[in-house]
Motif scaffolding. Structure first.
Motif, mmCIF file in Angstrom:
data_model
loop_
_atom_site.group_PDB
_atom_site.id
_atom_site.type_symbol
_atom_site.label_atom_id
_atom_site.label_comp_id
_atom_site.label_asym_id
_atom_site.label_seq_id
_atom_site.Cartn_x
_atom_site.Cartn_y
_atom_site.Cartn_z
ATOM 1 N N ASP A 81 88.015 34.682 71.603
ATOM 2 C CA ASP A 81 87.059 34.070 70.689
ATOM 3 C C ASP A 81 87.458 34.241 69.224
ATOM 4 O OD1 ASP A 81 85.374 33.317 72.829
ATOM 5 O OD2 ASP A 81 84.529 35.345 72.891
ATOM 6 N N CYS A 82 88.567 34.933 68.978
ATOM 7 C CA CYS A 82 89.017 35.143 67.605
ATOM 8 C C CYS A 82 89.704 33.893 67.062
ATOM 9 C CB CYS A 82 89.995 36.315 67.536
ATOM 10 S SG CYS A 82 89.292 37.923 67.980
ATOM 11 N N HIS A 83 89.702 33.773 65.764
ATOM 12 C CA HIS A 83 90.489 32.765 65.074
ATOM 13 C C HIS A 83 91.727 33.448 64.493
ATOM 14 C CE1 HIS A 83 86.812 29.931 64.255
ATOM 15 N NE2 HIS A 83 87.121 30.044 65.535
ATOM 16 N N PHE A 84 92.884 32.871 64.750
ATOM 17 C CA PHE A 84 94.119 33.336 64.110
ATOM 18 C C PHE A 84 94.385 32.381 62.963
ATOM 19 C CE2 PHE A 84 98.679 33.439 63.396
ATOM 20 C CZ PHE A 84 98.948 34.800 63.395
ATOM 21 N N ALA A 85 94.308 32.873 61.727
ATOM 22 C CA ALA A 85 94.385 32.014 60.551
ATOM 23 C C ALA A 85 95.664 32.287 59.766
ATOM 24 C CB ALA A 85 93.164 32.218 59.657
ATOM 25 N N ASP A 106 79.341 38.475 64.199
ATOM 26 C CA ASP A 106 80.201 38.455 65.386
ATOM 27 C C ASP A 106 81.555 37.801 65.123
ATOM 28 O OD1 ASP A 106 78.216 39.671 66.905
ATOM 29 O OD2 ASP A 106 77.305 37.755 67.451
ATOM 30 N N ALA A 107 81.888 37.588 63.869
ATOM 31 C CA ALA A 107 83.145 36.926 63.533
ATOM 32 C C ALA A 107 84.337 37.786 63.936
ATOM 33 C CB ALA A 107 83.214 36.641 62.039
ATOM 34 N N CYS A 108 85.414 37.116 64.274
ATOM 35 C CA CYS A 108 86.701 37.776 64.472
ATOM 36 C C CYS A 108 87.766 36.833 63.950
ATOM 37 C CB CYS A 108 86.941 38.113 65.945
ATOM 38 S SG CYS A 108 88.614 38.722 66.272
ATOM 39 N N VAL A 109 88.311 37.160 62.801
ATOM 40 C CA VAL A 109 89.360 36.351 62.186
ATOM 41 C C VAL A 109 90.557 37.255 61.944
ATOM 42 C CG1 VAL A 109 90.001 34.835 60.283
ATOM 43 C CG2 VAL A 109 87.637 34.864 61.103
ATOM 44 N N LEU A 110 91.681 36.909 62.537
ATOM 45 C CA LEU A 110 92.917 37.668 62.396
ATOM 46 C C LEU A 110 93.844 36.898 61.464
ATOM 47 C CD1 LEU A 110 93.367 38.465 66.184
ATOM 48 C CD2 LEU A 110 92.755 40.137 64.416
ATOM 49 N N VAL A 111 94.312 37.564 60.416
ATOM 50 C CA VAL A 111 95.159 36.897 59.426
ATOM 51 C C VAL A 111 96.313 37.813 59.041
ATOM 52 C CG1 VAL A 111 95.168 35.481 57.350
ATOM 53 C CG2 VAL A 111 92.986 36.031 58.443
ATOM 54 N N THR A 112 97.507 37.299 59.146
ATOM 55 C CA THR A 112 98.692 38.060 58.762
ATOM 56 C C THR A 112 98.997 37.863 57.287
ATOM 57 O OG1 THR A 112 99.609 37.694 60.968
ATOM 58 C CG2 THR A 112 101.130 38.458 59.253
ATOM 59 N N ARG A 153 94.835 37.674 72.351
ATOM 60 C CA ARG A 153 95.238 36.293 72.592
ATOM 61 C C ARG A 153 94.184 35.305 72.085
ATOM 62 N NH1 ARG A 153 96.810 38.448 78.561
ATOM 63 N NH2 ARG A 153 98.837 39.359 77.993
ATOM 64 N N PRO A 154 94.165 35.081 70.777
ATOM 65 C CA PRO A 154 93.212 34.102 70.233
ATOM 66 C C PRO A 154 93.534 32.698 70.726
ATOM 67 C CG PRO A 154 94.768 34.803 68.554
ATOM 68 C CD PRO A 154 94.994 35.688 69.734
ATOM 69 N N ARG A 155 92.503 31.891 70.887
ATOM 70 C CA ARG A 155 92.683 30.519 71.376
ATOM 71 C C ARG A 155 92.617 29.480 70.277
ATOM 72 N NH1 ARG A 155 88.948 30.722 76.902
ATOM 73 N NH2 ARG A 155 90.270 32.198 78.046
ATOM 74 N N THR A 156 92.314 29.912 69.048
ATOM 75 C CA THR A 156 92.200 28.980 67.923
ATOM 76 C C THR A 156 93.125 29.422 66.805
ATOM 77 O OG1 THR A 156 89.883 28.488 68.433
ATOM 78 C CG2 THR A 156 90.636 27.986 66.203
ATOM 79 N N ILE A 157 93.873 28.478 66.264
ATOM 80 C CA ILE A 157 94.716 28.754 65.097
ATOM 81 C C ILE A 157 94.286 27.833 63.964
ATOM 82 C CG2 ILE A 157 96.541 27.129 65.799
ATOM 83 C CD1 ILE A 157 98.574 29.179 64.654
#
Length: 363
Positions: A81-85, A106-112, A153-157
């Motif tokens: 359910d996370c967003h990989f941005a 409940d947000a989950c945003v992963l950003v490098t 394993r995020p499903r959204t980029i």
């Protein structure tokens, strides 16, 4: 160059000259999230995430990259359910934090953080200024691999601005290898936000050739890093919060707010910025073939009415090119007087709403 494009360039020149005395405003407090079921590292700014050491960008060139978590993630199974941005050029990972805040608890945003900004390190084996967009694509690919090894394993980029180009380039690389974002990483959704345009899509501002002088005007040589494209934070309102009438829009962040939020980077390799725009040593912008997102990973393209860099019609052409959907069913224009290139900073709720309102689109 048509009158609208001349206005864009005139606005940049005029506002750059007049923005040096913008006064600071209040700071933005960094958001810190986390979870109890995963071992997180902690970045220098206190943000939880994953420190991925020795990411190989090319033979002999490595860098330590930090994947920032904005929001919460308490176990790997919830990472779907996370967003990989992916952040844009001269931005840092924290530029996605306002969006994560607007998503709620409940947000989950992963950003490098790309190299030489935020919580990431300096390349070893090459100067920062030697890097190009291919190195950045490799960085994203390696980060996704490392996260997959941890069962993250995020499903959204999502990709903003230059980040949109990097998402397209990664998909193109994988497709050329007989794979895709869906096959390789299980990514089902790709969202381009105010994305730059590939070589196959006409771009009035970029194709005019007038960007070369502007880029060179902000080229600097940093002894420790090489030749970079740098925009002083005092000029960010002129570059990023300006509408098509040449005005800084209401709600624009001040330089002090930008720095306090950690949204800005030292700069980008000038080589990478030339590659992005098809200027300097590059004869064209990066390529993205037609119907690159025809199936497997659904594409949505978010575009802003007052974006001075990419017009709505150009973004719609981009969407149709990448999907083959002539009805533009998942093209999402955002209207309003503040809908500028970095709306996710000043009015992130508008971006959240645009994505939520288009959740059920299909092509």
């Amino acid at each position: 160059m048509d009158p609208a494009e001349r206005c864009v360039l005139a606005a940049l020149v005029a506002l750059v000259a007049g923005c040096a005395d913008i006064s600071p405003d209040s700071d933005i407090e960094a958001r810190k999230g986390g979870g109890s079921g995963i071992d997180f590292d902690v970045g220098a700014d206190g943000t939880p995430g994953f420190l991925l050491e020795d990411i190989q960008l090319r033979p002999g060139v490595t860098v330590d990259l930090f994947v920032n978590l904005y929001g919460t993630l308490d176990k790997p199974s919830k990472s779907k359910d996370c967003h990989f941005a992916v952040h844009g050029g001269v931005f840092a990972a924290a530029s996605w934090r306002p969006y994560a805040d607007a998503l709620g608890e409940d947000a989950c945003v992963l950003v490098t953080d790309m190299p030489v900004r935020g919580n990431s390190g300096v390349p070893q084996g090459a100067l920062f200024g030697d890097l190009d967009l291919f190195d950045y694509v490799t960085a994203i690919e390696e980060v996704l691999e490392r996260l997959d090894d941890r069962k993250i394993r995020p499903r959204t980029i999502l990709g903003h601005s230059m980040g949109g180009t990097l998402v397209m380039m990664l998909q193109q690389r994988l497709v050329d290898e007989g794979s895709s974002l869906r096959k390789r990483f299980g990514i089902r959704e790709a969202i381009l936000v105010a994305s730059d345009l590939p070589a196959e899509v006409p771009w009035a501002l970029g194709d005019s050739g007038d960007l070369s002088g502007l880029l060179q005007a902000f080229a600097v040589t940093e002894p420790a890093y090489g030749e970079l494209f740098e925009i002083p934070v005092s000029l960010w309102p002129a570059f990023y919060f300006t509408n098509r009438d040449n005005d800084v829009v209401p709600g624009a962040l001040t330089p002090a707010e930008i720095e306090a939020g950690g949204f800005n980077a030292l700069g980008e390799p000038l080589r990478a910025i030339h590659q992005l725009n098809g200027t300097g040593p590059f004869t064209s912008r990066p390529s993205a073939e037609a119907e690159l997102f025809e199936k497997g990973t659904r594409l949505r393209a978010i575009a802003y009415e007052e974006d001075i860099y990419v017009q709505l019609a150009e973004s719609e052409t981009l969407y149709e090119h990448l999907t083959g959907d002539s009805k533009s069913r998942c093209f999402v224009p955002v209207y309003g007087p503040d809908a500028v290139h970095v709306l996710q900073f000043s009015n992130p709720q508008a971006l959240v709403d645009a994505i939520e309102d288009s959740e059920h689109c299909h092509y």
